[in-house]
Write an enzyme that holds these catalytic residues in place. Structure first.
Site, mmCIF file in Angstrom:
data_model
loop_
_atom_site.group_PDB
_atom_site.id
_atom_site.type_symbol
_atom_site.label_atom_id
_atom_site.label_comp_id
_atom_site.label_asym_id
_atom_site.label_seq_id
_atom_site.Cartn_x
_atom_site.Cartn_y
_atom_site.Cartn_z
ATOM 1 N N ASP A 263 -9.188 -6.222 -8.520
ATOM 2 C CA ASP A 263 -8.252 -7.165 -9.114
ATOM 3 C C ASP A 263 -8.206 -8.692 -9.543
ATOM 4 O O ASP A 263 -9.371 -8.906 -9.262
ATOM 5 C CB ASP A 263 -7.630 -7.232 -7.274
ATOM 6 N N GLU B 38 0.853 -5.318 -11.915
ATOM 7 C CA GLU B 38 1.809 -4.755 -10.700
ATOM 8 C C GLU B 38 3.267 -5.806 -11.031
ATOM 9 O O GLU B 38 3.205 -7.078 -11.622
ATOM 10 C CB GLU B 38 1.542 -5.510 -9.441
ATOM 11 N N ASP C 213 -1.965 -8.908 -10.432
ATOM 12 C CA ASP C 213 -1.307 -9.438 -9.256
ATOM 13 C C ASP C 213 -0.075 -9.765 -10.066
ATOM 14 O O ASP C 213 -0.390 -10.659 -10.574
ATOM 15 C CB ASP C 213 -2.132 -10.363 -8.110
ATOM 16 N N HIS D 36 -1.428 -0.549 -0.546
ATOM 17 C CA HIS D 36 -1.912 -1.947 -0.018
ATOM 18 C C HIS D 36 -0.364 -2.754 0.889
ATOM 19 O O HIS D 36 -0.644 -3.205 1.583
ATOM 20 C CB HIS D 36 -3.180 -2.617 0.231
ATOM 21 N N ASP D 37 0.551 -2.438 0.432
ATOM 22 C CA ASP D 37 1.939 -3.320 0.397
ATOM 23 C C ASP D 37 3.099 -2.457 0.962
ATOM 24 O O ASP D 37 3.394 -3.389 1.284
ATOM 25 C CB ASP D 37 1.993 -3.704 -0.740
HETATM 26 C C1 NOJ Z 1 1.013 -8.024 -4.385
HETATM 27 C C2 NOJ Z 1 -0.843 -7.835 -3.210
HETATM 28 O O1 NOJ Z 1 -0.310 -6.483 -3.468
HETATM 29 C C3 NOJ Z 1 -0.148 -8.380 -1.779
HETATM 30 O O2 NOJ Z 1 -1.091 -7.293 -1.096
HETATM 31 C C4 NOJ Z 1 -0.313 -9.670 -1.901
HETATM 32 O O3 NOJ Z 1 0.316 -9.859 -0.589
HETATM 33 C C5 NOJ Z 1 0.375 -10.654 -2.869
HETATM 34 N N1 NOJ Z 1 0.739 -10.199 -4.465
HETATM 35 C C6 NOJ Z 1 0.401 -12.215 -3.128
HETATM 36 O O4 NOJ Z 1 -0.785 -11.590 -4.025
#
Ligand code: NOJ
Ligand code: CA
Length: 539
Positions: free
Chosen positions: A100, A271, A202, A332-333
């Site tokens: 990442d 992302e 990210d 993971h989100d």
């Molecule tokens: C996206 C990430 O996947 C997430 O887990 C994170 O909290 C935010 N970006 C901020 O970096």
């Protein structure tokens, strides 16, 4: 190791959330040595690569998405030596390694920010986004943090506000400063030199902001809200014109691609959370001179129906063109897909057909740890919640802990993850689905996933072909054709618990077998039992 420089195109990337994969040193938190222990298992799935969520030095306010040293491993996870050993082991198993890169913001304890906040004249004064208050002392504009409240935090040293799109402890870099851009590219070169095969980027559309600091307008009634935040978050009320997806980003992505091209066979996946995510994916991944791939939240959101899936696929074709998507159902989100899309469906059968969907689309695939086991979202009691995003919006939005609980390796109370109580509780409901339980059961999902993935790897048309939606006279089904080098493959998916039939207008010359599904064809009628898929060569 694979010598195919385009391995990522259509490849499957297994996402590991290091805190929760395997704890080798018994402190309740996963680590690199734990990942190394379990790498044979990952390779056995037939995936092409691993993506590690952040492993870098961090105060862990956002569990590693707040970096305080871009060139070192957090001691919680191990050392640089451990990481090099992990890369070597992965490569020996024919697995690529992606890490990442969280470069839109750093941690507030990064030395760069600590220097930047001292005064308005230091060397790093304009490395972050600083702005004066309005005459009444209030923040410079109406921009919001995704994690709640204003995106501006007052700093009493500089008597200015700084921008943070996420936590207050995640100040945003000023990408308009070329020195900042270069510093990030140099850090990325450090990891490429160490042997990593790619980056997950990210919030890749958040790098630049508008220097005019204009207020964002509200989303006009009836128009789409931003995708990337839950609908109950006021962040989605704004049209994000000025705080993200700025045109200057395209030039930076070209600089980044030039760096990647110095390391043949490496890749990037960005992302994208945006008001118009597919438009952004098209901009960022087409032309072969910016990102290799990107993912959006289109399949990471709640809505799910055959009509919705068809709409996304139609938009993808129309908008993304020669760009390259990376499909994901979980990460993971977001709530695990079995509990989100699969809510109310048969948990033993639904996860496989959902996986068949993304493995049959034009694009690459990200598979989140535990998806191959069909794990449901874990219930995490409020007193154990760790996610800073979950606390203010609880209980309507419970944060992201439910998809981040430890991997279940066996059915013992701690799931074989650790010898002590882990940082998040092991989900008792997940234990019967552990790796050991499924390895021992020939009928388990894990074996079906392995078979499906191995089968797909030998289907060049599914991996590379163009996609055309087709009408099979049944709106409850998702049907499309893939076409590559003269071969046309029909795909029909029944993601429901009912038996369905599909009428196909072009003759199927040969049903494809070996994927494990049981749908069949007779004449021009495909018969699909619940949660089954059909694959056949057309013409
Ligand atoms: C996206 C990430 O996947 C997430 O887990 C994170 O909290 C935010 N970006 C901020 O970096
Ligand atoms: Ca550990």
């Amino acid at each position: 190791m694979s010598t195919d420089l385009n391995w990522w195109k259509g490849g499957v990337i297994y996402q590991i959330y290091p805190r929760s994969f395997m704890d080798a040193n018994g402190d309740g938190i996963g680590d690199l040595a734990g990942i190394a222990q379990k790498l044979d298992y990952v390779a056995s799935l037939g995936v092409d690569a691993i993506w590690l969520s952040p492993i870098f030095t961090s105060p862990m306010k956002d569990f590693g998405y707040d970096i305080s040293d871009y060139r070192d491993i957090d001691p919680m996870f191990g050392s640089l030596e451990d990481f090099k050993a992990l890369i070597d082991k992965a490569h020996s198993l024919n697995l690529k390694v992606m890490v990442d890169q969280v470069i839109s913001h750093s941690s507030d304890v990064h030395p760069w920010f600590e220097e930047s906040r001292q005064d308005k004249t230091n060397d790093k004064a304009d490395w972050y986004v600083w702005a004066d208050p309005k005459p009444d002392g209030s923040p410079p504009n109406n921009w919001l943090s995704i994690f709640g409240g204003s995106a501006w935090k007052w700093d009493s040293r500089r008597l200015q506000y700084y921008l943070h799109n996420f936590l207050e402890s995640q100040p945003d870099f000023n990408f308009h400063n070329p020195v900042v851009r270069k510093a990030h590219l140099d850090n990325m070169r450090f990891w490429l030199d160490l042997g990593v095969d790619g980056f997950r980027l990210d919030t890749v559309n958040f790098y630049f902001h508008s220097q005019g600091l204009e207020d964002n307008p509200p989303v006009p009634p009836g128009e789409p809200k931003t995708k990337g935040a839950p609908e109950d978050n006021p962040y989605t009320y704004q049209r994000h014109v000025y705080d993200l997806s700025r045109p200057e980003n395209l030039d930076f992505l070209k600089e980044l691609r030039a760096l990647m091209d110095e390391y043949p066979g490496t890749t990037t996946v960005g992302e994208i959370g945006d008001d118009f995510p597919l438009k952004r994916m098209a901009e960022y991944t087409s032309g072969g001179d910016k990102l290799h791939m990107a993912y959006t939240f289109d399949f990471l959101n709640k809505p799910h129906s055959p009509a919705y899936i068809r709409e996304v696929l139609a938009n993808m074709n129309e908008i993304v063109g020669d760009g390259w998507p990376c499909w994901a159902l979980s990460n993971h989100d977001v709530e695990r897909s079995r509990s989100r899309w699969g809510k109310g469906e048969d948990p033993r059968a639904y996860p496989l057909v959902a996986m068949a969907l993304i493995l049959s689309l034009r694009g690459s695939v990200c598979l989140y740890q535990g998806e191959e086991l069909g794990l449901p979202e874990a219930e995490v009691p409020f007193e154990r919640i760790q996610d800073p995003y979950g606390i203010p919006l609880w209980p309507v939005f419970k944060g992201r802990d439910g998809c981040r609980t430890p991997m279940v390796w066996d059915k013992s109370p701690l799931g074989g993850f650790s010898t002590v109580e882990p940082w998040l509780p092991v989900s008792a409901a997940q234990l019967p689905l552990s790796v050991a339980e499924q390895e021992a059961d020939p009928e388990a999902l894990l074996h079906k996933v392995r078979r499906l993935m191995a089968w797909r790897q030998n289907q060049p048309t599914l991996v590379n072909g163009a996609l055309t939606l087709i009408d099979v006279a049944n709106d409850d089904l998702v049907a499309f054709e893939r076409e590559y080098q003269g071969q046309r493959v029909l795909v029909v998916l029944n993601m429901t618990g009912d038996h369905h039939t599909a009428e196909v207008s072009v003759a199927v010359s040969e049903p494809l077998t070996g994927h494990g599904f049981t749908a069949s064809i007779s004449g021009s009628t495909v018969s699909l039992p619940p949660y089954q898929a059909f694959y056949g060569v057309l013409g």
